[in-house]
Design an enzyme around this catalytic site. Sequence first.
Site, short mmCIF file in Angstrom:
data_model
loop_
_atom_site.label_atom_id
_atom_site.label_comp_id
_atom_site.label_asym_id
_atom_site.label_seq_id
_atom_site.Cartn_x
_atom_site.Cartn_y
_atom_site.Cartn_z
N ARG A 87 0.83 -1.21 0.00
CA ARG A 87 0.00 0.00 0.00
C ARG A 87 0.86 1.25 0.00
NH1 ARG A 87 -4.58 0.32 4.42
NH2 ARG A 87 -2.82 0.90 5.74
N LYS A 190 -2.66 6.58 1.26
CA LYS A 190 -2.43 7.01 2.65
C LYS A 190 -1.40 8.13 2.65
CE LYS A 190 -2.21 4.84 7.21
NZ LYS A 190 -3.52 5.23 7.74
N GLU A 226 -16.42 5.98 4.31
CA GLU A 226 -15.71 5.36 5.44
C GLU A 226 -15.69 6.30 6.63
OE1 GLU A 226 -11.50 4.59 4.94
OE2 GLU A 226 -11.24 6.30 3.64
N1 PLP Z 1 -9.37 4.30 6.42
C1 PLP Z 1 -8.58 5.30 6.84
C2 PLP Z 1 -8.88 6.68 6.39
C3 PLP Z 1 -7.49 5.02 7.69
O1 PLP Z 1 -6.70 6.01 8.14
C4 PLP Z 1 -7.25 3.70 8.09
C5 PLP Z 1 -6.08 3.38 8.93
O2 PLP Z 1 -5.07 2.98 8.48
C6 PLP Z 1 -8.10 2.68 7.61
C7 PLP Z 1 -9.14 3.02 6.79
C8 PLP Z 1 -7.86 1.25 7.99
O3 PLP Z 1 -6.83 0.67 7.25
P1 PLP Z 1 -5.97 -0.51 7.87
O4 PLP Z 1 -6.93 -1.55 8.29
O5 PLP Z 1 -5.11 -0.96 6.76
O6 PLP Z 1 -5.22 0.07 9.01
C1 COI Z 2 -4.11 3.36 11.54
O1 COI Z 2 -5.15 2.81 11.87
O2 COI Z 2 -3.03 2.76 11.51
C2 COI Z 2 -4.08 4.76 11.10
O3 COI Z 2 -3.18 5.11 10.39
C3 COI Z 2 -5.07 5.71 11.57
C4 COI Z 2 -4.37 6.83 12.32
C5 COI Z 2 -5.17 8.06 12.24
C6 COI Z 2 -4.06 6.43 13.72
#
Ligand code: PLP
Ligand code: COI
Length: 344
Positions: A87, A190, A226
């Site tokens: 990612r 991200k 989301e």
């Molecule tokens: N959506 C957003 C905007 C986020 O910041 C996060 C955190 O990383 C997620 C979704 C969840 O992604 P992940 O499960 O890969 O941490």
């Molecule tokens: C995560 O869940 O790892 C994120 O990056 C979200 C962050 C705002 C703590």
Amino acid sequence: MKSQTITKADLDWKNLPFNYIKTDFNVRCHYKNGKWSSPELFADENIQMHIADPCLHYGQEAFEGMKVFETVDGRIVAFRPDENAKRLQSSSKQILIPPIPEDLFLEATHKLVAANAKFVPPFGTGASFYVRPLVLGIGPQVGLGPAAEYVFIIFGTPVGPYYKGGFKPVKALVIEDFDRAAPLGMGPYKVGGNYAAGLIGNAFGKEKGYPIILYLDPKEKKYVDEFGTSNFIGISGDKYITPASSSILPSITNKSLAAISEEMGLTIEKRQIEINEVENFDEVGAVGTAAVITPVNLIHYKGRDFKFGDGQPGPVITRLYNRLTRIQTGEDEDKFSWLDEISI
Ligand code: PLP
Ligand code: COI
């Protein structure tokens, strides 16, 4: 060496905040003349920057978030770091940062965690070691264009739950006045700028008493996108329903929970979800690395409250939470091969 044989840092492991706690080392690589350097350990928490570094002016920055755990049998494991590596490559490409090779990302992660093993929370505390990789465009420049050089940094810090109280339902507010992403914008990547764009909605929600905010699709404002820092899942009967949208971050936690749900016999539906449909869901969860699965017991939308459950986490979300966290800590077999063991 087993993690349990290490003298751990003197921390109140069961009451850690989700915040920065100093560790011993961070890891860095530099990109110059078309090449990434090998990962090196640094004890200094500060970086020296140039006032004209493009990441400071134009936000040429991407990052990741992942978790490391001590298992029941004393191993230290990272949860799906290969997915974070991929990612970060995808986010990097979108903002013209040279992608960090996956093996370099994994080598840097292992080096960081091994050097900070005493900060990996002991098994059974509910805490984890949160790893934050970031890549920054550097080198003095004033005109708009990609940087000539880059620094890739990984640091880690022991953390407790993101929302106070851990696995406890919270209420969410649908944000109608701000968007974090545009229809063909940066939502699936991200990058720091998305989070700057999310601050105002987040503050708005908090001011009104909602720890979580929910975004609708930025084009029609009709479909669920989301939460501010996590994906949306809904449980309806035997269905696990999660949005298909081109403006959300593809969550690794969501992908993992979908696999677990399938194993439990649920049907996975990844599709557009009209916000008004959500009222009929049995359970709703906010899923992400930091949030894990946070049950949502109320969503406020246009003067109405959609309510879920009786104040306790719902049964399906509870099963999903238990199964995911038991895999992460080695209490359940790692049948999906999600754990990457780190030698210490
Ligand atoms: N959506 C957003 C905007 C986020 O910041 C996060 C955190 O990383 C997620 C979704 C969840 O992604 P992940 O499960 O890969 O941490
Ligand atoms: C995560 O869940 O790892 C994120 O990056 C979200 C962050 C705002 C703590």
